[in-house]
Design a protein around this motif. Structure first.
Motif, PDB file in Angstrom:
ATOM      1  N   MET A 159       0.845  -1.204   0.000  1.00  0.00           N
ATOM      2  CA  MET A 159       0.000   0.000   0.000  1.00  0.00           C
ATOM      3  C   MET A 159       0.873   1.244   0.000  1.00  0.00           C
ATOM      4  N   ALA A 160       1.923   1.203   0.837  1.00  0.00           N
ATOM      5  CA  ALA A 160       2.753   2.387   1.031  1.00  0.00           C
ATOM      6  C   ALA A 160       3.502   2.761  -0.254  1.00  0.00           C
ATOM      7  N   LEU A 161       4.032   1.762  -0.958  1.00  0.00           N
ATOM      8  CA  LEU A 161       4.755   2.069  -2.202  1.00  0.00           C
ATOM      9  C   LEU A 161       3.791   2.669  -3.238  1.00  0.00           C
ATOM     10  N   ALA A 162       2.585   2.110  -3.315  1.00  0.00           N
ATOM     11  CA  ALA A 162       1.592   2.620  -4.274  1.00  0.00           C
ATOM     12  C   ALA A 162       1.230   4.072  -3.932  1.00  0.00           C
ATOM     13  N   LEU A 163       1.047   4.359  -2.652  1.00  0.00           N
ATOM     14  CA  LEU A 163       0.655   5.715  -2.235  1.00  0.00           C
ATOM     15  C   LEU A 163       1.817   6.701  -2.355  1.00  0.00           C
ATOM     16  N   TYR A 164       2.994   6.254  -1.961  1.00  0.00           N
ATOM     17  CA  TYR A 164       4.172   7.133  -2.060  1.00  0.00           C
ATOM     18  C   TYR A 164       4.375   7.549  -3.517  1.00  0.00           C
ATOM     19  N   THR A 165       4.267   6.574  -4.417  1.00  0.00           N
ATOM     20  CA  THR A 165       4.466   6.848  -5.842  1.00  0.00           C
ATOM     21  C   THR A 165       3.371   7.772  -6.373  1.00  0.00           C
ATOM     22  N   ALA A 166       2.146   7.565  -5.914  1.00  0.00           N
ATOM     23  CA  ALA A 166       1.023   8.421  -6.325  1.00  0.00           C
ATOM     24  C   ALA A 166       1.308   9.878  -5.967  1.00  0.00           C
ATOM     25  N   ILE A 167       1.780  10.096  -4.756  1.00  0.00           N
ATOM     26  CA  ILE A 167       2.017  11.474  -4.290  1.00  0.00           C
ATOM     27  C   ILE A 167       3.261  12.048  -4.962  1.00  0.00           C
ATOM     28  N   LEU A 168       4.276  11.211  -5.117  1.00  0.00           N
ATOM     29  CA  LEU A 168       5.517  11.629  -5.794  1.00  0.00           C
ATOM     30  C   LEU A 168       5.211  12.182  -7.187  1.00  0.00           C
ATOM     31  N   ILE A 169       4.408  11.463  -7.940  1.00  0.00           N
ATOM     32  CA  ILE A 169       4.158  11.828  -9.335  1.00  0.00           C
ATOM     33  C   ILE A 169       3.235  13.048  -9.433  1.00  0.00           C
ATOM     34  N   ILE A 187       3.681  11.000   4.349  1.00  0.00           N
ATOM     35  CA  ILE A 187       4.851  10.388   3.710  1.00  0.00           C
ATOM     36  C   ILE A 187       5.734   9.711   4.766  1.00  0.00           C
ATOM     37  N   ALA A 188       5.915  10.369   5.895  1.00  0.00           N
ATOM     38  CA  ALA A 188       6.732   9.788   6.970  1.00  0.00           C
ATOM     39  C   ALA A 188       6.175   8.425   7.385  1.00  0.00           C
ATOM     40  N   GLU A 189       4.867   8.343   7.508  1.00  0.00           N
ATOM     41  CA  GLU A 189       4.257   7.064   7.900  1.00  0.00           C
ATOM     42  C   GLU A 189       4.426   6.004   6.823  1.00  0.00           C
ATOM     43  N   LEU A 190       4.345   6.442   5.558  1.00  0.00           N
ATOM     44  CA  LEU A 190       4.515   5.485   4.453  1.00  0.00           C
ATOM     45  C   LEU A 190       5.943   4.935   4.452  1.00  0.00           C
ATOM     46  N   LEU A 191       6.914   5.813   4.732  1.00  0.00           N
ATOM     47  CA  LEU A 191       8.317   5.375   4.730  1.00  0.00           C
ATOM     48  C   LEU A 191       8.617   4.425   5.883  1.00  0.00           C
ATOM     49  N   GLU A 192       7.843   4.536   6.955  1.00  0.00           N
ATOM     50  CA  GLU A 192       8.046   3.625   8.096  1.00  0.00           C
ATOM     51  C   GLU A 192       7.870   2.164   7.717  1.00  0.00           C
ATOM     52  N   THR A 193       7.147   1.899   6.627  1.00  0.00           N
ATOM     53  CA  THR A 193       6.934   0.503   6.210  1.00  0.00           C
ATOM     54  C   THR A 193       8.146  -0.067   5.488  1.00  0.00           C
TER      55      THR A 193
END
Ligand SMILES: [Mn+2]
Length: 338
Positions: A159-169, A187-193
């Motif tokens: 989930m985190a990679l999909a969301l991080y990439t969504a926000i990145l782009i 983003i900080a919470e996503l990176l925790e994974t």
């Protein structure tokens, strides 16, 4: 609209009511549409719901890494694999118009009445309980991330990679004015994974073929500006794409290169798409390109917007480009005079 607790409470309450769900997004989906779909689908499955992502077209191979559980199916695949599945809820993410989901998809969706939208694009008409639109969110992925937390779930690495990439782009790598401290907290919470930033970046912006690099060079070499340097534009034609063995999606972020010019206020990218020309607009956020796009028949955010022109028989591309540049220049003149 808002990003208050109430918004997510309502959204959660809506999802709580349904068990069989499909999630779709706009045609030629970008990583925001796809990442939001994938992560939300995984979340809803964790809650025990039966959920599929269904798009007009199959997922492009380059995005396979975002979808290891293969949640995304083309409409044809979905019809053949899940003949008996009748969704009781349809979620459309990253757009607020059914027509944007594609021709076959909109036809299929016309049979359903329970449709909700999760999006961050401004919409002309918003009805509560149907349109979950937060125009302050930097990406649909940001809304989806908050929603997943509201559903009481922990982010998995997928989930985190999909969301991080969504926000990145959707933020041009956290550079748009839509990025807030809320974005970075998420983003900080996503990176925790354990999501690796370099890996995520290279997946989406790296791994380019040499031909694609040469196409970018060719396009930027032909970049033009108006006399004051405030408006800059590039044109991408089908012929160039063929010549450099590239496709439309490869050129997605080209326009961002224009924003580094010293005096630039409005960046424009004209792209030939079949019989149409798509015009994308970007600014640093101080000039509302959403308003310009609206005047040209499209829409979008302050900093990022787009419109599409049909090229009527007898017209040529150049006329359409020059006409819209004139209108954009007029718009800027009025602003500068105000
Ligand atoms: Mn988006």
């Amino acid at each position: 609209m808002d990003m208050t607790d109430e918004f997510y409470k309502r959204l959660k309450a809506t999802l709580d009511e349904y068990e069989k769900i499909i999630i779709t997004t706009h045609i030629v989906p970008d990583a925001d549409g796809l990442g939001s779909q994938i992560s939300l689908c995984l979340a809803l499955r964790e809650l025990g719901k039966e959920c599929y992502c269904v798009n007009e077209e199959a997922l492009l191979e380059r995005y396979d890494y975002l979808d290891p559980k293969k949640t995304i199916l083309s409409l044809d695949e979905f019809h053949s694999k899940h003949k008996k599945f009748k969704p009781d809820l349809v979620i459309i993410v990253d757009t607020n118009k059914i027509s944007r989901t594609g021709l076959k998809m909109s036809q299929y969706l016309s049979a359903f009445s329970n449709i909700i939208y999760i999006d961050h694009h401004p919409s002309e008409k918003v009805s509560l309980g149907v349109h979950f639109i937060d125009t302050n969110a930097s990406a649909t992925g940001e809304i989806t991330g908050r929603l997943i937390k509201k559903l009481g779930l922990e982010f998995t690495k997928e989930m985190a990679l999909a969301l991080y990439t969504a926000i990145l782009i959707d933020t041009n790598t956290f550079r748009y004015p839509s990025v807030t401290h809320y974005t970075h907290k998420l983003i900080a919470e996503l990176l925790e994974t354990g999501v690796q930033t370099t890996e995520a970046y290279n997946h989406i912006y790296g791994a380019r073929k040499l031909k694609q690099m040469h196409l970018l060079g060719h396009i930027l070499k032909n970049c033009q500006t108006n006399s004051t340097g405030e408006i800059a534009w590039i044109l991408i034609t089908k012929k160039q794409l063929d010549q450099y063995e590239s496709d439309l999606e490869d050129t997605h972020a080209y326009i961002n290169n224009l924003l580094v010019l010293e005096n630039v206020k409005i960046a424009c990218m004209f792209r030939e798409e079949g019989r149409r020309i798509k015009l994308s607009l970007r600014s640093h956020g101080d000039i509302d390109v959403g308003e310009i796009a609206q005047e040209l028949g499209g829409g979008g955010h302050n900093h990022s917007a787009a419109t599409v022109f049909e090229v009527p028989p007898g017209f040529n591309q150049e006329e359409i480009i020059q006409n819209s540049l004139k209108k954009i220049e007029m718009f800027l003149k009025q602003l500068n005079a105000a």
